[in-house]
Design a protein around this motif. Structure first.
Motif, mmCIF file in Angstrom:
data_model
loop_
_atom_site.group_PDB
_atom_site.id
_atom_site.type_symbol
_atom_site.label_atom_id
_atom_site.label_comp_id
_atom_site.label_asym_id
_atom_site.label_seq_id
_atom_site.Cartn_x
_atom_site.Cartn_y
_atom_site.Cartn_z
ATOM 1 N N ASN A 142 34.149 46.420 47.626
ATOM 2 C CA ASN A 142 35.527 46.749 47.966
ATOM 3 C C ASN A 142 36.014 45.643 48.910
ATOM 4 O O ASN A 142 35.435 45.453 49.988
ATOM 5 N N PRO A 143 36.960 44.820 48.522
ATOM 6 C CA PRO A 143 37.980 45.097 47.522
ATOM 7 C C PRO A 143 37.841 44.376 46.179
ATOM 8 O O PRO A 143 38.542 44.726 45.240
ATOM 9 N N TYR A 144 36.989 43.346 46.079
ATOM 10 C CA TYR A 144 37.094 42.461 44.922
ATOM 11 C C TYR A 144 36.759 43.160 43.605
ATOM 12 O O TYR A 144 37.480 43.015 42.614
ATOM 13 N N VAL A 145 35.702 43.953 43.590
ATOM 14 C CA VAL A 145 35.336 44.659 42.362
ATOM 15 C C VAL A 145 36.262 45.851 42.142
ATOM 16 O O VAL A 145 36.786 46.056 41.036
ATOM 17 N N THR A 146 36.485 46.639 43.186
ATOM 18 C CA THR A 146 37.322 47.828 43.029
ATOM 19 C C THR A 146 38.759 47.468 42.669
ATOM 20 O O THR A 146 39.390 48.161 41.861
ATOM 21 N N ASN A 147 39.291 46.405 43.242
ATOM 22 C CA ASN A 147 40.644 45.973 42.884
ATOM 23 C C ASN A 147 40.720 45.569 41.412
ATOM 24 O O ASN A 147 41.683 45.887 40.710
ATOM 25 N N THR A 148 39.693 44.847 40.945
ATOM 26 C CA THR A 148 39.672 44.410 39.547
ATOM 27 C C THR A 148 39.594 45.598 38.599
ATOM 28 O O THR A 148 40.313 45.660 37.586
ATOM 29 N N LEU A 149 38.739 46.557 38.925
ATOM 30 C CA LEU A 149 38.573 47.723 38.063
ATOM 31 C C LEU A 149 39.805 48.617 38.062
ATOM 32 O O LEU A 149 40.220 49.123 37.017
ATOM 33 N N ALA A 150 40.415 48.806 39.238
ATOM 34 C CA ALA A 150 41.519 49.761 39.350
ATOM 35 C C ALA A 150 42.876 49.133 39.076
ATOM 36 O O ALA A 150 43.768 49.784 38.520
ATOM 37 N N LYS A 151 43.043 47.859 39.446
ATOM 38 C CA LYS A 151 44.362 47.235 39.375
ATOM 39 C C LYS A 151 44.416 45.997 38.485
ATOM 40 O O LYS A 151 45.478 45.403 38.329
ATOM 41 N N GLY A 152 43.270 45.558 37.963
ATOM 42 C CA GLY A 152 43.268 44.436 37.033
ATOM 43 C C GLY A 152 43.265 43.070 37.673
ATOM 44 O O GLY A 152 43.320 42.059 36.968
ATOM 45 N N HIS A 153 43.200 43.000 39.000
ATOM 46 C CA HIS A 153 43.183 41.702 39.681
ATOM 47 C C HIS A 153 42.443 41.847 41.006
ATOM 48 O O HIS A 153 42.718 42.789 41.759
ATOM 49 N N PRO A 154 41.510 40.932 41.304
ATOM 50 C CA PRO A 154 40.753 41.060 42.562
ATOM 51 C C PRO A 154 41.613 40.905 43.810
ATOM 52 O O PRO A 154 41.221 41.366 44.887
ATOM 53 N N PHE A 155 42.773 40.254 43.681
ATOM 54 C CA PHE A 155 43.613 39.992 44.840
ATOM 55 C C PHE A 155 44.828 40.919 44.919
ATOM 56 O O PHE A 155 45.792 40.618 45.634
ATOM 57 N N TYR A 156 44.805 42.027 44.195
ATOM 58 C CA TYR A 156 45.876 43.005 44.325
ATOM 59 C C TYR A 156 45.868 43.545 45.765
ATOM 60 O O TYR A 156 44.792 43.737 46.343
#
Length: 561
Positions: free
Chosen positions: A309-323
């Motif tokens: 969290n955040p790089y993997v979770t952002n990618t999985l949930a929002k489609g981008h690691p930097f969301y």
């Protein structure tokens, strides 16, 4: 390392670095295992740092090791003790610090696990009594849920250990100290005959105005600047002497850097790749493959374990690691924070304007004001009360320093012995690339590593045979030192004044022996400050029309009843 100062400095810096890296790594693993912030991370980190220091002493110190260990412990005690004292006796009175930074730290300390628990939610319109009492609400839910959490882990662990929220600011000071020691080690190795030079330059490098003005707040950009400096120093030491302990320190610094913010991950990757290229071309023993293995392993741990969290979770949930700063539904945080005249111009032009403008903390609709280099005014100095000065945020004389650095660089390029300057130009070019890759490099807090480039140019000038270039280098360092002192002194005096006001206000409220009715207006961290001061309070919405007072350096308002 062939001299005692370099060895001692490296060992002190490495012990501090390993301590912080161990806290973040332990806390991240605990999060993955479903364990919230715990004091165990702190004590494991203390043990790991001391064990590493003992092992490093056995490697780097051939004689009188007990004496060395005592000297190292004394040095660590002085650094940690003074940093602890300063942090515990100052308030973070910054905007971001009193809002989402401290709010995130409080949530983590109180048991919120960002990997396994439900995300923080936006405040809803329905009444509190209709909720299930399990929902965590915050106006800053996007930042708390989706931003990198390395500094917050450190701060929350320290808060858990001490039960004093302000002590967590200690890590700004510890990283500044570590950057000083690593810089001193690198300079002493590079220039063994110039003993006095090392301390002066290490102070100048570590005294980055971004780091100085954020030292007693929960802003994180100063930590970024300190870590970039640490990585540069360790990269040089690794090129001079390839050793596992130096490599481990480098990987620890890269891991910490990548957990500060999204742009810091980009900086970490760029710096790692640059070092790999340097090893490929300059290391005669061709150890670049070993370096690649270390860096690859470090990146995996950094992103998949520490940064789950955040790089993997952002990618999985929002489609981008930097969301939420990139990807679908990205939030624009820059337009309203930029001067009006920056609208529609390219990043390099914005950077140039900011370097040669008057130091101001302005945003749209206000516009920048260009000024003559080496001029300074009282309003310019007063603005450095803030930890995030927007325009000319490196100080009122930094633009003049950049001009001198450019002239020196041109002189070095036409110098017959310009080959000596090549390593310094390479290092400067790498740092400049990390600056220009950020489209908002005009804001000093986003690119604190820019401060290092003129110092590298000065070092190159001192190596030249031309007396004019050497004098120019001395002038450049003198200008930067004056600039650093101007910013540091202005910030120190302003912070002393506003801290005294905040402390006096708390004493007056407590002495009134009444209940405080307060509307925090998103400055929720003030709850903890009031609790620690022993002040009873109740929260409720208050209108500006009522007879109210404001809590110092915040938008919170209150009255006593």
């Amino acid at each position: 390392m062939n001299n005692r100062t370099a060895t001692y400095s490296f060992l002190i810096g490495a012990a501090l670095l390993f301590f912080m890296a161990a806290i973040v790594l332990c806390t991240s693993i605990f999060f993955l295992l479903g364990i919230p912030v715990t004091a165990v991370s702190f004590w494991l980190a203390v043990f790991a740092a001391l064990a590493c220091m003992l092992a490093m002493t056995a490697v780097f110190v051939p004689l009188r090791r007990p004496t060395w260990l005592l000297a190292l412990l004394a040095g660590l005690g002085l650094v940690v003790g003074s940093s602890w004292y300063i942090s515990a006796n100052t308030f973070d009175l910054s905007f971001d610090g009193q809002t989402y930074h401290q709010e995130a730290i409080i949530l983590l300390k109180n048991g919120w696990n960002p990997v396994h628990d439900a995300p923080v939610l936006k405040p809803l319109a329905k009444p509190i009594e209709e909720m299930d009492n399990k929902e965590i609400l915050s106006a800053f839910h996007l930042w708390i849920n989706h931003y990198a959490k390395g500094p917050w882990m450190l701060d929350a662990v320290m808060y858990k250990v001490t039960d004093q929220i302000e002590v967590g600011k200690i890590f700004n000071l510890l990283l500044m100290a570590a950057s000083f020691f690593f810089s001193l080690a690198a300079i002493r190795v590079a220039f063994p005959a110039k003993k006095g030079l090392g301390i002066v330059l290490a102070l100048l490098l570590a005294g980055n105005p971004v780091s100085v003005t954020q030292a007693t707040s929960y802003y994180i950009d100063g930590q970024l600047g300190s870590l970039v400096l640490i990585i540069c120093a360790l990269g040089y030491l690794l090129l001079k002497r390839y050793h596992t302990w130096i490599m481990l320190a480098l990987c620890s610094a890269l891991m910490l850097l990548a957990q500060i913010k999204f742009t810091a991950l980009v900086y970490a990757v760029l710096l790692g790749c640059a070092l790999l290229v340097l090893f490929f071309f300059y290391d005669r023993q061709k150890r670049w493959k070993r370096l690649l293995t270390w860096l690859a392993a470090s990146l995996v741990i950094t992103v998949l374990v520490v940064g789950y969290n955040p790089y993997v979770t952002n990618t999985l949930a929002k489609g981008h690691p930097f969301y939420p700063l990139a990807g679908k539904g990205a939030v624009d945080i820059m337009t309203s924070n930029s001067p009006h005249d920056f609208k529609g111009i390219n990043p390099v032009s914005k950077l140039a304007i900011s370097l040669f403008a008057k130091s101001e903390n302005i945003a749209t609709p206000k516009e920048t004001t260009l000024k003559w280099p080496f001029t300074v005014s009282t309003p310019e100095l007063k603005v450095f009360l803030s930890p995030d000065v927007r325009v000319a945020g490196f100080g009122p004389w930094f633009g003049g320093a950049v001009l001198i650095a450019l002239l020196l660089a041109l002189g070095l390029l036409v110098d017959p012995e310009r080959r000596k300057a090549v390593p310094f130009f390479i290092a400067s070019g790498i740092l400049l690339a990390t600056v220009l890759v950020n489209p908002e490099s005009w804001w000093a807090r986003y690119v604190p590593q820019l401060w290092l480039i003129p110092v590298l140019v000065a070092l190159a000038g001192w190596e030249a045979r031309s007396a004019l270039l050497r004098y120019g280098s001395t002038l450049l360092v003198g200008v930067m030192f004056v600039n650093m002192l101007l910013v540091g002194n202005a910030h120190l005096l302003a912070q002393k004044s506003v801290n005294e006001m905040a402390r006096q206000q708390l004493q007056d409220i407590k002495a009134a022996n009444k209940t405080m009715v307060v509307d925090f207006r998103h400055f929720n961290a003030n709850r903890v400050r009031l609790q620690e001061a022993g002040i009873p309070f109740v929260e409720q919405k208050i209108s500006d029309e009522q007879n109210v007072k404001g809590i110092v350096s915040s938008r919170a308002i209150y009255y006593l009843q």
